[in-house]
Scaffold this motif. Structure first.
Motif, short mmCIF file in Angstrom:
data_model
loop_
_atom_site.label_atom_id
_atom_site.label_comp_id
_atom_site.label_asym_id
_atom_site.label_seq_id
_atom_site.Cartn_x
_atom_site.Cartn_y
_atom_site.Cartn_z
N LYS A 46 -39.52 19.44 11.30
CA LYS A 46 -40.13 20.73 11.00
C LYS A 46 -41.28 20.48 9.76
O LYS A 46 -41.15 19.48 8.73
CB LYS A 46 -39.10 21.27 10.13
CG LYS A 46 -37.83 21.73 11.45
CD LYS A 46 -36.35 22.24 10.62
CE LYS A 46 -35.27 22.37 11.31
NZ LYS A 46 -34.21 22.97 10.89
N PHE A 47 -41.47 21.49 9.65
CA PHE A 47 -42.91 21.71 8.62
C PHE A 47 -41.93 22.06 7.73
O PHE A 47 -40.98 23.00 7.82
CB PHE A 47 -43.93 22.37 9.01
CG PHE A 47 -44.56 21.73 9.44
CD1 PHE A 47 -45.67 20.39 9.44
CD2 PHE A 47 -44.53 22.25 11.31
CE1 PHE A 47 -47.04 20.36 10.17
CE2 PHE A 47 -45.59 21.68 11.47
CZ PHE A 47 -46.48 20.60 11.22
N ALA A 67 -51.37 30.47 10.50
CA ALA A 67 -51.78 29.53 11.19
C ALA A 67 -50.90 29.53 12.51
O ALA A 67 -51.14 29.40 13.54
CB ALA A 67 -52.21 28.01 10.31
N ARG A 68 -49.91 30.34 12.49
CA ARG A 68 -48.64 29.62 13.26
C ARG A 68 -48.81 30.98 14.30
O ARG A 68 -48.54 31.36 15.40
CB ARG A 68 -47.41 29.93 12.60
CG ARG A 68 -46.62 29.07 11.76
CD ARG A 68 -44.95 28.26 11.56
NE ARG A 68 -44.53 28.65 12.81
CZ ARG A 68 -43.03 29.27 12.20
NH1 ARG A 68 -42.46 29.06 11.07
NH2 ARG A 68 -42.45 28.57 13.08
N ALA A 69 -49.34 32.40 13.45
CA ALA A 69 -49.29 33.00 14.66
C ALA A 69 -50.57 33.77 15.28
O ALA A 69 -50.58 33.81 16.15
CB ALA A 69 -49.63 34.57 13.65
N LYS A 70 -51.13 32.19 15.31
CA LYS A 70 -52.60 32.28 16.43
C LYS A 70 -52.14 31.60 17.21
O LYS A 70 -51.45 30.78 17.49
CB LYS A 70 -53.94 31.76 15.62
CG LYS A 70 -53.95 32.40 13.95
CD LYS A 70 -55.60 32.13 13.92
CE LYS A 70 -56.30 32.61 12.90
NZ LYS A 70 -57.41 31.73 11.70
N VAL A 95 -49.85 29.22 6.25
CA VAL A 95 -48.97 28.92 7.27
C VAL A 95 -48.44 29.52 8.08
O VAL A 95 -48.79 29.74 9.33
CB VAL A 95 -48.15 27.29 6.95
CG1 VAL A 95 -47.01 27.58 7.68
CG2 VAL A 95 -48.46 26.39 5.82
N ASN A 96 -48.57 30.50 7.70
CA ASN A 96 -47.84 31.72 9.04
C ASN A 96 -48.98 32.58 9.56
O ASN A 96 -48.57 32.58 10.48
CB ASN A 96 -46.92 32.92 8.04
CG ASN A 96 -46.02 32.49 7.23
OD1 ASN A 96 -45.07 31.38 7.84
ND2 ASN A 96 -45.33 33.13 6.10
#
Length: 150
Positions: free
Chosen positions: A115-116, A147-150, A144-145
């Protein structure tokens, strides 16, 4: 005649007084080798010896503190000014174990495998630094959130 005196004065040779007697500048000397600057060999040696002495004293004190830490490792050490001996290398990285103060649940480095994670250790009271640092952490989390949504 005025030009000759001006040239002599400009070159630091001598200056004539109205009575005809000449006098020397404070920086000039009739003795060869007597014109010395503010830094000579003696002052250079004294400064060097003082520096070496300070470095030696620093190293002796540092070694004394490191030896005290090594001798009292794992126990409380009451020596030094203020009761704490600081020295050595920081123990950063490796295995760790934290306890959640609210629930009493333990959290270890094994919980983070795969996990990050962003761990931030702040202070209990720091009105000057913590708000700025927490703002930086919030920006990283938002990035980070996003980047995760993309």
């Amino acid at each position: 005649m005025f030009r000759t005196l001006t040239r002599r004065v400009a070159h630091g040779i001598a200056r004539a007084s109205p009575s005809g007697a000449s006098r020397s500048f404070a920086s000039s000397s009739s003795t060869p080798g007597a014109n010395k600057g503010p830094v000579g060999w003696v002052s250079l040696v004294l400064v060097s010896l003082t520096g070496v002495g300070c470095l030696y004293a620093y190293d002796v004190e540092r070694q004394r503190r490191l030896n005290a830490v090594a001798a009292h490792k794992g126990g409380a050490y009451a020596g030094g000014a203020g009761g704490v001996v600081a020295g050595g290398k920081a123990a950063v990285g490796g295995a760790f174990e934290l306890t959640n103060a609210a629930t009493g649940k333990r959290f270890t480095d094994r919980d983070l495998h795969g996990k990050f994670a962003l761990l931030y250790f702040g202070f209990t009271y720091c009105p000057d630094i913590c708000p700025d640092e927490l703002e930086k952490v919030a920006e990283v989390v938002d990035g980070v959130n996003a980047a995760r949504a993309k």
